[in-house]
Design a protein around this motif. Sequence first.
Motif, mmCIF file in Angstrom:
data_model
loop_
_atom_site.group_PDB
_atom_site.id
_atom_site.type_symbol
_atom_site.label_atom_id
_atom_site.label_comp_id
_atom_site.label_asym_id
_atom_site.label_seq_id
_atom_site.Cartn_x
_atom_site.Cartn_y
_atom_site.Cartn_z
ATOM 1 N N ILE A 109 -6.789 -13.154 -16.754
ATOM 2 C CA ILE A 109 -5.687 -13.206 -15.796
ATOM 3 C C ILE A 109 -4.980 -14.558 -15.894
ATOM 4 O O ILE A 109 -5.614 -15.613 -15.882
ATOM 5 C CB ILE A 109 -6.191 -12.995 -14.358
ATOM 6 N N LEU A 110 -3.657 -14.493 -15.984
ATOM 7 C CA LEU A 110 -2.824 -15.695 -15.991
ATOM 8 C C LEU A 110 -1.944 -15.668 -14.751
ATOM 9 O O LEU A 110 -1.307 -14.658 -14.456
ATOM 10 C CB LEU A 110 -1.949 -15.725 -17.244
ATOM 11 N N SER A 111 -1.926 -16.772 -14.014
ATOM 12 C CA SER A 111 -1.055 -16.864 -12.842
ATOM 13 C C SER A 111 -0.149 -18.083 -12.976
ATOM 14 O O SER A 111 -0.576 -19.134 -13.474
ATOM 15 C CB SER A 111 -1.867 -16.937 -11.548
ATOM 16 N N VAL A 112 1.091 -17.930 -12.564
ATOM 17 C CA VAL A 112 2.068 -19.012 -12.604
ATOM 18 C C VAL A 112 2.630 -19.198 -11.200
ATOM 19 O O VAL A 112 3.091 -18.236 -10.581
ATOM 20 C CB VAL A 112 3.216 -18.696 -13.586
ATOM 21 N N THR A 195 -2.585 -21.104 -14.230
ATOM 22 C CA THR A 195 -4.045 -20.957 -14.255
ATOM 23 C C THR A 195 -4.415 -19.754 -15.116
ATOM 24 O O THR A 195 -3.868 -18.660 -14.935
ATOM 25 C CB THR A 195 -4.614 -20.757 -12.842
ATOM 26 N N LEU A 196 -5.332 -19.968 -16.048
ATOM 27 C CA LEU A 196 -5.797 -18.907 -16.933
ATOM 28 C C LEU A 196 -7.295 -18.736 -16.731
ATOM 29 O O LEU A 196 -8.057 -19.691 -16.875
ATOM 30 C CB LEU A 196 -5.487 -19.269 -18.388
ATOM 31 N N GLU A 197 -7.711 -17.513 -16.386
ATOM 32 C CA GLU A 197 -9.138 -17.223 -16.168
ATOM 33 C C GLU A 197 -9.605 -16.253 -17.247
ATOM 34 O O GLU A 197 -9.073 -15.147 -17.374
ATOM 35 C CB GLU A 197 -9.359 -16.666 -14.766
ATOM 36 N N THR A 198 -10.590 -16.695 -18.026
ATOM 37 C CA THR A 198 -11.050 -15.937 -19.186
ATOM 38 C C THR A 198 -12.568 -15.940 -19.268
ATOM 39 O O THR A 198 -13.239 -16.743 -18.626
ATOM 40 C CB THR A 198 -10.499 -16.552 -20.491
ATOM 41 N N ALA A 199 -13.092 -15.045 -20.117
ATOM 42 C CA ALA A 199 -14.538 -14.978 -20.324
ATOM 43 C C ALA A 199 -15.018 -16.103 -21.236
ATOM 44 O O ALA A 199 -16.210 -16.397 -21.284
ATOM 45 C CB ALA A 199 -14.921 -13.623 -20.912
#
Length: 214
Positions: A109-112, A195-199
Amino acid sequence: MFKKITLPLIVLAFISSLFSCMEAVKETQKVILENKKPELEGKFFPIESQGIRLFLPKEFKKLSKSEYLELIEQSADTMALSLENERLRNFYLSGREIYLFLHTTSNSILSVIPTDYVKFNKSDAQMLLNQIRYNHDEINASTGVIFNKKEARFFGTKEAQIFKAIYQVTVPKNQSEHYKQIYFVSFNNKSFALTLETAFIIDFDPYLEKIRVL
Protein backbone atom coordinates in the motif's frame (compact mmCIF):
# COMPACT_ATOMS: atom_id res chain seq x y z
CA MET A 1 69.21 19.53 2.10
CA PHE A 2 66.95 18.53 -0.75
CA LYS A 3 67.51 20.24 -4.07
CA LYS A 4 64.53 21.74 -5.89
CA ILE A 5 63.82 19.70 -8.99
CA THR A 6 62.51 21.56 -12.03
CA LEU A 7 60.69 19.34 -14.49
CA PRO A 8 61.07 20.11 -18.18
CA LEU A 9 58.00 21.70 -19.77
CA ILE A 10 57.53 18.70 -22.03
CA VAL A 11 57.29 16.42 -18.97
CA LEU A 12 54.79 18.76 -17.30
CA ALA A 13 52.77 18.83 -20.48
CA PHE A 14 52.82 15.02 -20.63
CA ILE A 15 51.63 14.73 -16.99
CA SER A 16 48.87 17.26 -17.58
CA SER A 17 47.79 15.36 -20.70
CA LEU A 18 47.88 12.06 -18.77
CA PHE A 19 45.60 13.40 -16.03
CA SER A 20 43.23 14.80 -18.66
CA CYS A 21 43.07 11.39 -20.34
CA MET A 22 42.41 9.69 -17.00
CA GLU A 23 39.54 12.09 -16.29
CA ALA A 24 38.13 11.45 -19.76
CA VAL A 25 38.31 7.69 -19.16
CA LYS A 26 36.47 8.10 -15.84
CA GLU A 27 33.74 10.15 -17.48
CA THR A 28 33.42 7.58 -20.29
CA GLN A 29 33.14 4.75 -17.77
CA LYS A 30 30.47 6.70 -15.89
CA VAL A 31 28.44 7.19 -19.09
CA ILE A 32 28.79 3.49 -19.98
CA LEU A 33 27.64 2.42 -16.52
CA GLU A 34 24.67 4.81 -16.71
CA ASN A 35 23.69 3.42 -20.11
CA LYS A 36 23.92 -0.14 -18.78
CA LYS A 37 21.29 0.57 -16.14
CA PRO A 38 18.01 -1.10 -17.10
CA GLU A 39 15.24 1.33 -17.95
CA LEU A 40 12.92 1.86 -15.02
CA GLU A 41 9.56 0.31 -15.86
CA GLY A 42 6.38 1.95 -14.69
CA LYS A 43 3.83 4.60 -15.53
CA PHE A 44 2.65 7.96 -14.28
CA PHE A 45 -0.31 8.25 -11.91
CA PRO A 46 -1.51 11.87 -11.87
CA ILE A 47 -3.03 13.50 -8.80
CA GLU A 48 -4.55 16.34 -10.78
CA SER A 49 -5.88 18.40 -7.89
CA GLN A 50 -2.39 18.55 -6.32
CA GLY A 51 -0.29 18.98 -9.45
CA ILE A 52 1.63 15.79 -8.64
CA ARG A 53 2.44 12.97 -11.07
CA LEU A 54 3.69 9.83 -9.33
CA PHE A 55 5.84 7.37 -11.25
CA LEU A 56 5.10 3.85 -10.00
CA PRO A 57 5.43 0.25 -11.15
CA LYS A 58 2.60 -0.53 -13.57
CA GLU A 59 1.12 -3.08 -11.14
CA PHE A 60 -0.14 -0.25 -8.93
CA LYS A 61 -3.70 0.98 -9.13
CA LYS A 62 -5.37 3.94 -7.49
CA LEU A 63 -7.91 3.20 -4.77
CA SER A 64 -10.88 5.25 -3.67
CA LYS A 65 -11.36 5.66 0.07
CA SER A 66 -14.29 3.23 0.03
CA GLU A 67 -12.26 0.65 -1.94
CA TYR A 68 -9.45 0.93 0.60
CA LEU A 69 -11.81 0.48 3.53
CA GLU A 70 -13.27 -2.61 1.85
CA LEU A 71 -9.74 -3.95 1.37
CA ILE A 72 -8.65 -3.58 4.98
CA GLU A 73 -11.96 -4.99 6.23
CA GLN A 74 -10.92 -8.29 4.59
CA SER A 75 -7.98 -8.48 6.98
CA ALA A 76 -8.15 -11.02 9.79
CA ASP A 77 -6.00 -8.69 11.89
CA THR A 78 -8.57 -6.82 13.99
CA MET A 79 -5.87 -4.64 15.56
CA ALA A 80 -4.60 -3.44 12.17
CA LEU A 81 -8.18 -2.85 11.05
CA SER A 82 -8.96 -0.77 14.12
CA LEU A 83 -5.76 1.30 13.81
CA GLU A 84 -6.32 1.98 10.12
CA ASN A 85 -9.96 2.94 10.61
CA GLU A 86 -8.93 5.37 13.34
CA ARG A 87 -6.15 6.83 11.18
CA LEU A 88 -8.49 7.45 8.25
CA ARG A 89 -11.17 8.86 10.51
CA ASN A 90 -8.67 11.37 11.91
CA PHE A 91 -7.68 12.40 8.39
CA TYR A 92 -11.26 12.93 7.32
CA LEU A 93 -12.05 14.95 10.43
CA SER A 94 -8.98 17.15 9.86
CA GLY A 95 -10.10 17.94 6.31
CA ARG A 96 -6.82 16.68 4.86
CA GLU A 97 -6.62 14.62 1.68
CA ILE A 98 -5.07 11.18 1.33
CA TYR A 99 -4.43 9.34 -1.94
CA LEU A 100 -4.09 5.58 -1.85
CA PHE A 101 -2.54 3.08 -4.27
CA LEU A 102 -2.44 -0.73 -4.19
CA HIS A 103 0.27 -2.92 -5.71
CA THR A 104 -1.97 -5.68 -7.05
CA THR A 105 0.57 -8.53 -6.96
CA SER A 106 2.10 -7.93 -3.52
CA ASN A 107 -0.75 -6.04 -1.76
CA SER A 108 1.70 -3.28 -0.86
CA ILE A 109 0.00 0.00 0.00
CA LEU A 110 1.23 3.46 -0.98
CA SER A 111 -0.32 6.57 0.54
CA VAL A 112 0.32 10.19 -0.42
CA ILE A 113 -0.68 13.05 1.87
CA PRO A 114 -0.26 16.64 0.63
CA THR A 115 0.75 19.14 3.32
CA ASP A 116 1.38 22.85 3.57
CA TYR A 117 4.61 23.76 1.78
CA VAL A 118 7.67 23.93 4.00
CA LYS A 119 11.31 24.21 2.98
CA PHE A 120 13.27 22.21 5.53
CA ASN A 121 16.86 21.35 6.38
CA LYS A 122 18.74 18.58 8.19
CA SER A 123 17.83 19.95 11.64
CA ASP A 124 14.15 20.03 10.68
CA ALA A 125 14.47 16.45 9.41
CA GLN A 126 15.78 15.43 12.84
CA MET A 127 12.72 17.04 14.45
CA LEU A 128 10.51 15.11 12.02
CA LEU A 129 12.29 11.89 12.95
CA ASN A 130 11.67 12.65 16.64
CA GLN A 131 7.97 13.21 15.92
CA ILE A 132 7.73 9.87 14.11
CA ARG A 133 9.45 8.19 17.05
CA TYR A 134 6.97 9.79 19.45
CA ASN A 135 4.01 8.58 17.35
CA HIS A 136 5.45 5.08 17.17
CA ASP A 137 6.02 5.02 20.94
CA GLU A 138 2.36 5.92 21.47
CA ILE A 139 1.23 3.10 19.18
CA ASN A 140 3.60 0.68 20.91
CA ALA A 141 2.25 1.64 24.35
CA SER A 142 -1.35 0.98 23.32
CA THR A 143 -0.94 -2.01 20.99
CA GLY A 144 2.49 -3.62 21.56
CA VAL A 145 3.44 -3.07 17.91
CA ILE A 146 7.23 -2.63 17.63
CA PHE A 147 8.91 -0.18 15.23
CA ASN A 148 12.57 -0.82 14.53
CA LYS A 149 14.30 1.95 12.55
CA LYS A 150 16.47 0.60 9.72
CA GLU A 151 17.45 3.82 7.97
CA ALA A 152 16.96 7.58 8.22
CA ARG A 153 18.46 10.07 5.77
CA PHE A 154 18.10 13.65 4.57
CA PHE A 155 18.82 14.79 1.01
CA GLY A 156 18.84 18.48 0.23
CA THR A 157 19.48 20.78 -2.74
CA LYS A 158 18.47 24.37 -3.49
CA GLU A 159 15.41 23.07 -5.33
CA ALA A 160 14.31 20.04 -3.28
CA GLN A 161 14.46 18.50 0.17
CA ILE A 162 13.74 14.85 0.92
CA PHE A 163 13.58 13.03 4.24
CA LYS A 164 13.53 9.24 4.18
CA ALA A 165 13.05 6.70 6.97
CA ILE A 166 12.56 2.94 6.89
CA TYR A 167 11.08 0.90 9.75
CA GLN A 168 10.58 -2.79 10.39
CA VAL A 169 7.13 -3.16 11.95
CA THR A 170 6.54 -6.22 14.14
CA VAL A 171 3.13 -7.23 15.47
CA PRO A 172 3.77 -9.69 18.34
CA LYS A 173 0.08 -10.56 18.67
CA ASN A 174 0.00 -12.43 15.36
CA GLN A 175 3.78 -12.80 14.90
CA SER A 176 3.79 -10.84 11.65
CA GLU A 177 6.10 -8.17 10.33
CA HIS A 178 6.31 -5.76 7.41
CA TYR A 179 8.27 -2.68 6.40
CA LYS A 180 7.20 0.95 6.40
CA GLN A 181 9.08 3.41 4.18
CA ILE A 182 8.37 7.07 4.86
CA TYR A 183 9.32 10.01 2.64
CA PHE A 184 8.69 13.70 3.17
CA VAL A 185 9.27 15.75 0.03
CA SER A 186 9.37 19.50 -0.63
CA PHE A 187 9.80 20.67 -4.20
CA ASN A 188 8.50 23.43 -6.47
CA ASN A 189 6.57 25.10 -3.62
CA LYS A 190 4.74 21.87 -2.75
CA SER A 191 5.21 19.40 0.10
CA PHE A 192 3.81 15.92 0.60
CA ALA A 193 4.33 12.83 2.73
CA LEU A 194 4.57 9.43 1.07
CA THR A 195 4.34 6.14 2.95
CA LEU A 196 4.95 2.71 1.41
CA GLU A 197 4.07 -0.44 3.38
CA THR A 198 5.49 -3.68 1.99
CA ALA A 199 6.38 -7.22 3.01
CA PHE A 200 10.05 -6.46 2.25
CA ILE A 201 12.28 -3.44 1.73
CA ILE A 202 12.35 -2.19 -1.84
CA ASP A 203 14.48 0.50 -3.47
CA PHE A 204 11.83 3.15 -4.10
CA ASP A 205 14.33 6.00 -4.61
CA PRO A 206 14.51 5.65 -8.43
CA TYR A 207 10.71 6.03 -8.63
CA LEU A 208 10.83 9.01 -6.31
CA GLU A 209 13.33 10.71 -8.61
CA LYS A 210 10.83 10.48 -11.48
CA ILE A 211 7.94 12.12 -9.62
CA ARG A 212 6.82 15.31 -11.34
CA VAL A 213 5.57 18.27 -9.32
CA LEU A 214 3.84 20.90 -11.48
